[in-house]
Scaffold this motif. Structure first.
Motif, PDB file in Angstrom:
ATOM      1  N   ALA A 124      52.002  35.161  40.264  1.00  0.00           N
ATOM      2  CA  ALA A 124      53.248  34.402  40.298  1.00  0.00           C
ATOM      3  C   ALA A 124      54.272  35.048  41.220  1.00  0.00           C
ATOM      4  CB  ALA A 124      53.825  34.282  38.889  1.00  0.00           C
ATOM      5  N   ALA A 125      54.211  36.368  41.354  1.00  0.00           N
ATOM      6  CA  ALA A 125      55.140  37.081  42.239  1.00  0.00           C
ATOM      7  C   ALA A 125      54.767  36.938  43.709  1.00  0.00           C
ATOM      8  CB  ALA A 125      55.191  38.566  41.860  1.00  0.00           C
ATOM      9  N   GLY A 126      53.624  36.317  43.989  1.00  0.00           N
ATOM     10  CA  GLY A 126      53.213  36.093  45.376  1.00  0.00           C
ATOM     11  C   GLY A 126      52.533  37.273  46.025  1.00  0.00           C
ATOM     12  N   ALA A 127      52.059  38.225  45.231  1.00  0.00           N
ATOM     13  CA  ALA A 127      51.430  39.426  45.785  1.00  0.00           C
ATOM     14  C   ALA A 127      50.094  39.094  46.446  1.00  0.00           C
ATOM     15  CB  ALA A 127      51.231  40.456  44.682  1.00  0.00           C
ATOM     16  N   ASP A 128      49.742  39.895  47.462  1.00  0.00           N
ATOM     17  CA  ASP A 128      48.439  39.826  48.112  1.00  0.00           C
ATOM     18  C   ASP A 128      47.549  40.810  47.357  1.00  0.00           C
ATOM     19  OD1 ASP A 128      46.268  39.646  49.735  1.00  0.00           O
ATOM     20  OD2 ASP A 128      47.186  40.587  51.489  1.00  0.00           O
ATOM     21  N   ILE A 129      46.740  40.301  46.433  1.00  0.00           N
ATOM     22  CA  ILE A 129      46.061  41.149  45.455  1.00  0.00           C
ATOM     23  C   ILE A 129      44.631  41.470  45.873  1.00  0.00           C
ATOM     24  CG2 ILE A 129      45.343  41.348  43.038  1.00  0.00           C
ATOM     25  CD1 ILE A 129      47.535  39.233  42.409  1.00  0.00           C
ATOM     26  N   LEU A 130      44.315  42.783  45.846  1.00  0.00           N
ATOM     27  CA  LEU A 130      42.947  43.246  46.027  1.00  0.00           C
ATOM     28  C   LEU A 130      42.483  43.802  44.691  1.00  0.00           C
ATOM     29  CD1 LEU A 130      40.464  44.035  47.757  1.00  0.00           C
ATOM     30  CD2 LEU A 130      41.599  46.241  48.172  1.00  0.00           C
ATOM     31  N   LEU A 131      41.461  43.182  44.128  1.00  0.00           N
ATOM     32  CA  LEU A 131      40.907  43.622  42.852  1.00  0.00           C
ATOM     33  C   LEU A 131      39.581  44.339  43.112  1.00  0.00           C
ATOM     34  CD1 LEU A 131      40.904  43.479  39.676  1.00  0.00           C
ATOM     35  CD2 LEU A 131      39.510  41.424  39.948  1.00  0.00           C
ATOM     36  N   VAL A 132      39.480  45.576  42.625  1.00  0.00           N
ATOM     37  CA  VAL A 132      38.275  46.374  42.816  1.00  0.00           C
ATOM     38  C   VAL A 132      37.681  46.670  41.448  1.00  0.00           C
ATOM     39  CG1 VAL A 132      37.290  48.491  43.758  1.00  0.00           C
ATOM     40  CG2 VAL A 132      39.260  47.413  44.892  1.00  0.00           C
ATOM     41  N   SER A 133      36.503  46.120  41.190  1.00  0.00           N
ATOM     42  CA  SER A 133      35.838  46.337  39.906  1.00  0.00           C
ATOM     43  C   SER A 133      34.421  45.800  39.992  1.00  0.00           C
ATOM     44  CB  SER A 133      36.600  45.630  38.783  1.00  0.00           C
ATOM     45  OG  SER A 133      35.959  45.817  37.543  1.00  0.00           O
ATOM     46  N   PRO A 134      33.432  46.537  39.484  1.00  0.00           N
ATOM     47  CA  PRO A 134      32.056  46.025  39.529  1.00  0.00           C
ATOM     48  C   PRO A 134      31.864  44.795  38.653  1.00  0.00           C
ATOM     49  CG  PRO A 134      32.163  48.096  38.297  1.00  0.00           C
ATOM     50  CD  PRO A 134      33.494  47.913  38.941  1.00  0.00           C
ATOM     51  N   GLU A 135      32.664  44.678  37.581  1.00  0.00           N
ATOM     52  CA  GLU A 135      32.570  43.537  36.684  1.00  0.00           C
ATOM     53  C   GLU A 135      33.974  43.048  36.332  1.00  0.00           C
ATOM     54  OE1 GLU A 135      30.373  44.843  33.309  1.00  0.00           O
ATOM     55  OE2 GLU A 135      28.430  44.785  34.326  1.00  0.00           O
ATOM     56  N   VAL A 136      34.078  41.766  36.040  1.00  0.00           N
ATOM     57  CA  VAL A 136      35.366  41.206  35.649  1.00  0.00           C
ATOM     58  C   VAL A 136      35.143  40.217  34.503  1.00  0.00           C
ATOM     59  CG1 VAL A 136      36.398  41.440  37.940  1.00  0.00           C
ATOM     60  CG2 VAL A 136      35.234  39.312  37.328  1.00  0.00           C
ATOM     61  N   THR A 137      36.211  39.897  33.790  1.00  0.00           N
ATOM     62  CA  THR A 137      36.117  38.890  32.734  1.00  0.00           C
ATOM     63  C   THR A 137      35.989  37.510  33.374  1.00  0.00           C
ATOM     64  OG1 THR A 137      38.492  38.457  32.600  1.00  0.00           O
ATOM     65  CG2 THR A 137      37.634  40.300  31.280  1.00  0.00           C
ATOM     66  N   PRO A 138      35.495  36.522  32.638  1.00  0.00           N
ATOM     67  CA  PRO A 138      35.395  35.164  33.191  1.00  0.00           C
ATOM     68  C   PRO A 138      36.734  34.631  33.693  1.00  0.00           C
ATOM     69  CG  PRO A 138      34.103  35.330  31.182  1.00  0.00           C
ATOM     70  CD  PRO A 138      34.858  36.617  31.306  1.00  0.00           C
ATOM     71  N   SER A 139      37.828  34.954  33.012  1.00  0.00           N
ATOM     72  CA  SER A 139      39.141  34.470  33.444  1.00  0.00           C
ATOM     73  C   SER A 139      39.539  35.083  34.775  1.00  0.00           C
ATOM     74  CB  SER A 139      40.207  34.794  32.384  1.00  0.00           C
ATOM     75  OG  SER A 139      39.970  34.064  31.205  1.00  0.00           O
ATOM     76  N   VAL A 140      39.268  36.371  34.936  1.00  0.00           N
ATOM     77  CA  VAL A 140      39.587  37.035  36.203  1.00  0.00           C
ATOM     78  C   VAL A 140      38.706  36.484  37.317  1.00  0.00           C
ATOM     79  CG1 VAL A 140      39.562  39.241  37.433  1.00  0.00           C
ATOM     80  CG2 VAL A 140      40.434  39.128  35.087  1.00  0.00           C
ATOM     81  N   GLU A 141      37.439  36.232  37.003  1.00  0.00           N
ATOM     82  CA  GLU A 141      36.544  35.658  38.010  1.00  0.00           C
ATOM     83  C   GLU A 141      37.040  34.287  38.455  1.00  0.00           C
ATOM     84  OE1 GLU A 141      31.768  34.830  38.755  1.00  0.00           O
ATOM     85  OE2 GLU A 141      32.493  35.488  36.792  1.00  0.00           O
ATOM     86  N   ALA A 142      37.583  33.520  37.511  1.00  0.00           N
ATOM     87  CA  ALA A 142      38.117  32.203  37.856  1.00  0.00           C
ATOM     88  C   ALA A 142      39.305  32.331  38.804  1.00  0.00           C
ATOM     89  CB  ALA A 142      38.530  31.467  36.584  1.00  0.00           C
ATOM     90  N   LEU A 187      36.585  42.721  45.175  1.00  0.00           N
ATOM     91  CA  LEU A 187      35.509  43.554  45.689  1.00  0.00           C
ATOM     92  C   LEU A 187      34.681  44.021  44.492  1.00  0.00           C
ATOM     93  CD1 LEU A 187      37.231  45.806  48.398  1.00  0.00           C
ATOM     94  CD2 LEU A 187      35.924  43.703  48.709  1.00  0.00           C
ATOM     95  N   PRO A 188      33.457  43.526  44.330  1.00  0.00           N
ATOM     96  CA  PRO A 188      32.646  43.854  43.145  1.00  0.00           C
ATOM     97  C   PRO A 188      31.977  45.225  43.256  1.00  0.00           C
ATOM     98  CG  PRO A 188      31.467  42.300  44.516  1.00  0.00           C
ATOM     99  CD  PRO A 188      32.804  42.504  45.176  1.00  0.00           C
ATOM    100  N   ARG A 189      32.763  46.267  43.212  1.00  0.00           N
ATOM    101  CA  ARG A 189      32.254  47.648  43.271  1.00  0.00           C
ATOM    102  C   ARG A 189      33.245  48.582  42.588  1.00  0.00           C
ATOM    103  NH1 ARG A 189      35.580  50.121  46.701  1.00  0.00           N
ATOM    104  NH2 ARG A 189      36.316  49.115  48.623  1.00  0.00           N
TER     105      ARG A 189
END
Length: 413
Positions: free
Chosen positions: A36-54, A64-66
């Motif tokens: 909502a803040a308009g950030a350019d988000i880089l998510l680094v994690s080998p696994e994520v929850t279904p909501s985050v994947e959505a 980045l899935p690592r």
């Protein structure tokens, strides 16, 4: 020596790189605000929850899935470290320190350079609460304070009178079925900012005691209307007070557009050039049965419900209700304003095929301290109303859903 308190600040992250390490529940809770803040988000994690994947699939962030690698925080403005790997969290935190990136750590707040406050929003205001003492860094404490402040802003009780937002015009507010806690947040806030409140007998009366002393409260039933009809007198009062530059709330029971003549008032205001805000309310047609333990629909029992007015009897030429067709429906029938005509209604429904044994519940003064429920069948409901002295306002429910709730009782013979 007491720990130095955190310095509160609001970060403007639009278009700026933000790194989130970890895709679990912490990230899932924090990501919507960063998006909502308009950030350019880089998510680094080998696994994520279904909501985050959505969120990633929707293009709201880059995933980045690592696992975390040195250099992931380069050129970032803010970092949220929320992995289950303490060693990786420590290395990432050290990288953030070297690059002077504000960093939140979900596993160790004392090693972070920033803390996430408990936040809430109300009408363009963001409330952020931080605990200053390390010994009392309980998220439940800060969340409780935040909730209290936000609720005060929403219902208008926290803002000083001279800072209240006043908007000349009329707000048509549905007050809900009777319990003052069942009015909407917006309706309560508009009440708190009103100069004049024109109410009727079905409005939540307990809310009137909370109004400021300067607010003029007018009982619509007592408006002098002389040669005018009562509704015309109400319309004229709304227009007159609004033209004086006052903020007027027309407080109605239930929803303004469910047998509340709300549209008649909106039309009169529009013709007079008066702005009008409509605030929906919880209709008694579903809330009162619910409060009495009756679902208007239930799987395998009723797939539809029909709401009708019973203020005009079926044999009255003014009736617009197709009672013969209603008798053929298999779902739930909810009747409002029907205490005085329910005997005739029951006779008509039975005459056109409705079972005399169809269960009926009458809920008087629903959702209030004086609520009571009386059960009957379609064949006995007319006599039951007289014997039990059922008075309006009462909501009448006809159908098998009357028998499925935990509070179901045997009908009166």
């Amino acid at each position: 020596m007491a720990e130095n308190p955190a310095y509160p600040v609001g970060l403007r992250l639009t278009g700026r790189k933000v790194v989130v390490l970890g895709g679990g529940q912490v990230a899932q809770r924090r990501l919507p605000a960063l998006i909502a803040a308009g950030a350019d988000i880089l998510l680094v994690s080998p696994e994520v929850t279904p909501s985050v994947e959505a969120m990633a699939d929707a293009g709201e962030l880059t995933w980045l899935p690592r696992r975390y690698e040195e250099g992931d925080l380069a050129d970032s403005w803010y970092a949220l470290i929320a992995t289950g790997d303490t060693e990786a969290n420590t290395r990432a935190s050290a990288e953030a320190e070297r690059h002077r990136v504000w960093c939140v750590r979900s596993d160790d707040a004392d090693e972070a350079t920033a803390w996430t406050p408990a936040t809430g929003h109300s009408e363009g205001v963001t409330v952020a609460v931080l605990t200053t003492e390390a010994s009392d860094r309980d998220p439940r404490h800060t969340a409780a304070i935040r909730d209290a402040v936000v609720e005060g802003l929403r219902d208008g009780t926290l803002v000083a009178p001279h800072h209240r937002t006043r908007t000349p015009g009329v707000a048509l507010v549905g007050g809900g079925p009777g319990d003052p806690d069942l009015i909407t947040v917006r309706g309560r806030r508009l009440l708190a900012a009103a100069d004049v409140v024109i109410t009727d007998h079905l409005g939540p009366r307990d809310l009137l005691a909370e109004l400021s002393p300067h607010v003029e409260v007018i009982d619509a039933a007592k408006l002098p209307y002389g040669r005018f009809m009562a509704q015309e007198a109400i319309n004229n009062a709304l227009i007159e007070y609004a033209k004086q530059g006052k903020s007027v709330v027309r407080l109605k029971g239930g929803d303004p557009f469910v047998y509340g003549r709300g549209m008649e008032e909106v039309q009169a205001l529009a013709e007079a050039g008066i702005p009008c805000t409509v605030v929906p309310g919880i209709s008694s047609s579903i809330s009162v049965p619910g409060a009495a333990g009756i679902p208007v629909t239930h799987r395998g029992v009723a797939h539809e419900f029909t709401v009708v007015s019973g203020h005009v009897a079926p044999d009255d030429e003014r009736s617009l209700v197709d009672w013969p067709s209603l008798a053929k429906l298999t779902g739930t029938l909810v009747i409002l304003m029907g205490v005085g005509t329910i005997g005739k209604v029951a006779e008509t429904l039975i005459a056109h095929g409705k079972s005399p044994d169809a269960p009926v519940a009458l809920i008087q003064e629903g959702t209030t301290a004086t609520q009571r429920r009386v059960d009957a069948t379609l064949a006995t409901v007319g006599e039951t109303v007289r014997a039990e002295d059922v008075k309006p306002p009462a909501v009448i429910v006809i159908g098998d859903v009357v028998k499925v709730g935990p509070e179901a009782v045997a009908p009166r013979e």
